[in-house]
Motif scaffolding. Structure first.
Motif: not given
Ligand code: F0G
Length: 437
Positions: A92, A114, A116, A356, A358, A362, A388, A391
């Protein structure tokens, strides 16, 4: 592939007990004192590891291509890797620089990075731990695995069990998980039970069932899940050329991830792979913040009986891993903060504006950071990595409601659509659309 002989044991986390068990014992708690268990290893030769990890990034071997198993020397609990099921988890990104500037400014920081975990195969950090938990299940010859979940653990367990040819049994709080997560469990073929109870109550139920009908439990009380989640830290530090940040910020629910991060950092320090201990900042939702209350006020640990938050991933009132998490927060010089529903929603929209995005839990990280910088706990110039955990697409219903001014906090309190963005309905007519533009 066979492994060099390496001692690995399960050890009671309670410092006064430290009872040891075989690594293959099917146990989730100490049989003497009821304490949590952790995997403990004999000496690890760390001399070439940084080079080995880096070289593996060039390899197409499935174990090396996994952002978890690439770091396998740092959690050597298996004696051979034939039982590993990998979906190329981990890997990630660290996102920073101009992409995250808006979020940094929002939180009162000069910059922010971040990590992620939403880029994982099932869209959350649970995959890092699940590949290890399922490997242990296969090693033990388990045919069925189970978990209770606020949604992400179940999605992840369903995927890894399906890929491994093991039957997944999932227990969910009825009506309190996002549709996206429930859909994942169904699509991956898990037998899915929705129970009219909250996460904490269902965990107690599933523990009874696991014992009674011999199913392997893959909640984060399972120490092998924690071992896998350590790789989030390993990968983060490798991506930073082993420069430790000052702060690592993460949301806290059942507190498994806090436990994993702290253990990973302590182990890296002990092996000399990093030379500075980052501080952990754990952020809870105010309606489900027993750990915050405990760290703030001391005394006995009190569970929150009716946890409430729209960040359903962290809607947990009685986190099982709090003793481990407490140790990790204290030994890293860390802090615990809580944030309300409006703060989470607005921070989430800001992360979205960075391109981005989330899921709500998160975003507690950025919301918490905003408070911590305002209070002077985190310096505006600090080197901060916020994790984060899930998704953006995990909970689209929440997003739609926020942007259209329909989001309500538990108890019916309206959440302001501070950074709302509504779609506009237009006719199929270029002139009409041009006028709007
Ligand atoms: N963020 C997300 C997106 C989560 O799904 C969870 C936990 C957390 C944060 C909190 O992590 O429990 O280790 O403190 N989700 C669990 C589940 C409980 O069932 O998916 P934690």
């Amino acid at each position: 592939m066979a492994l060099a002989a390496q001692t690995a044991e399960l050890v009671c986390f309670n410092a006064k007990c430290r009872t040891r068990y075989a690594i293959t014992d099917v146990l989730y708690n100490c049989t003497k004192c009821g304490g949590l268990l952790e995997a403990v290893y004999g000496s690890i030769d760390a001399s070439d590891l940084k080079k080995v990890f880096r070289e593996r990034r060039m390899s197409n071997d499935p174990l090396d291509a996994s952002g978890v198993w690439r770091y396998r020397e740092l959690f050597p609990f298996l004696d051979d890797y034939s039982c590993v099921t990998t979906l190329r988890e981990g890997n990630t990104p660290l996102l920073d620089a101009s992409a995250t500037q808006q979020a940094a400014t929002y939180a009162g920081l000069d910059r922010i990075t971040f990590k992620h975990q939403g880029f994982n195969p099932t869209g959350s950090f649970k995959d890092n731990g699940m590949t290890c938990g399922v490997a242990q299940a296969r090693r033990l010859g388990m045919r069925r695995v189970a978990c209770v979940s606020t949604g992400n653990t179940s999605a992840s367990m369903a995927a890894y069990a399906a890929a491994a040819g093991i039957e997944p049994l999932i227990f969910l709080p009825h009506g309190n998980i996002s549709f996206g997560k429930l859909a994942q469990a169904l699509e991956y073929g898990a037998r899915t039970f929705e129970v009219d109870a909250n996460f904490d109550q269902i965990l107690a139920l599933v523990r009874v069932l696991a014992e009674r009908v011999g199913i392997y439990l893959l909640n984060s009380v399972n120490p092998f899940r924690i071992e896998g989640q350590k790789s989030i830290i390993f990968e983060m530090l490798e991506q930073r050329d082993w420069r430790a940040p000052e702060w690592i910020v993460l949301p806290g629910g059942n507190l498994g991830n806090t436990s994993a991060f702290g253990k990973a950092l302590r182990e890296l320090m002990a092996l000399g792979l990093i030379n500075k201990m980052p501080r952990l900042a754990v952020i809870q939702a105010a309606g489900a913040s027993p750990f915050y209350e405990f760290v703030q006020h001391g005394g006995e640990f009190h569970a929150v009986e009716k946890p409430e938050t729209l960040a359903t991933a962290i809607r947990i009132g009685d986190p099982v891993s709090w003793p481990k998490a407490l140790h990790e927060v204290r030994s890293s010089g860390g802090v615990v903060e809580q944030v309300n529903e409006q703060e989470i929603a607005d921070a989430k929209a800001q992360i979205g504006r960075c391109g981005i995005g989330c899921e709500p839990a998160s975003a507690a990280t950025l919301a918490g950071l905003k408070k911590l910088t305002a209070r002077g706990v985190v310096d505006h110039g600090a080197d901060v990595v916020a994790v984060l955990t899930g998704n953006l697409l995990k909970d689209p219903d929440y997003i739609y409601r926020y942007h259209t001014g329909q989001l309500e906090a538990p108890g019916g309190v309206k959440i302001e659509s501070t950074y709302g963005n509504r779609s506009v309905v237009v006719p199929n007519d270029a002139d009409a659309i041009a006028r709007v533009l």
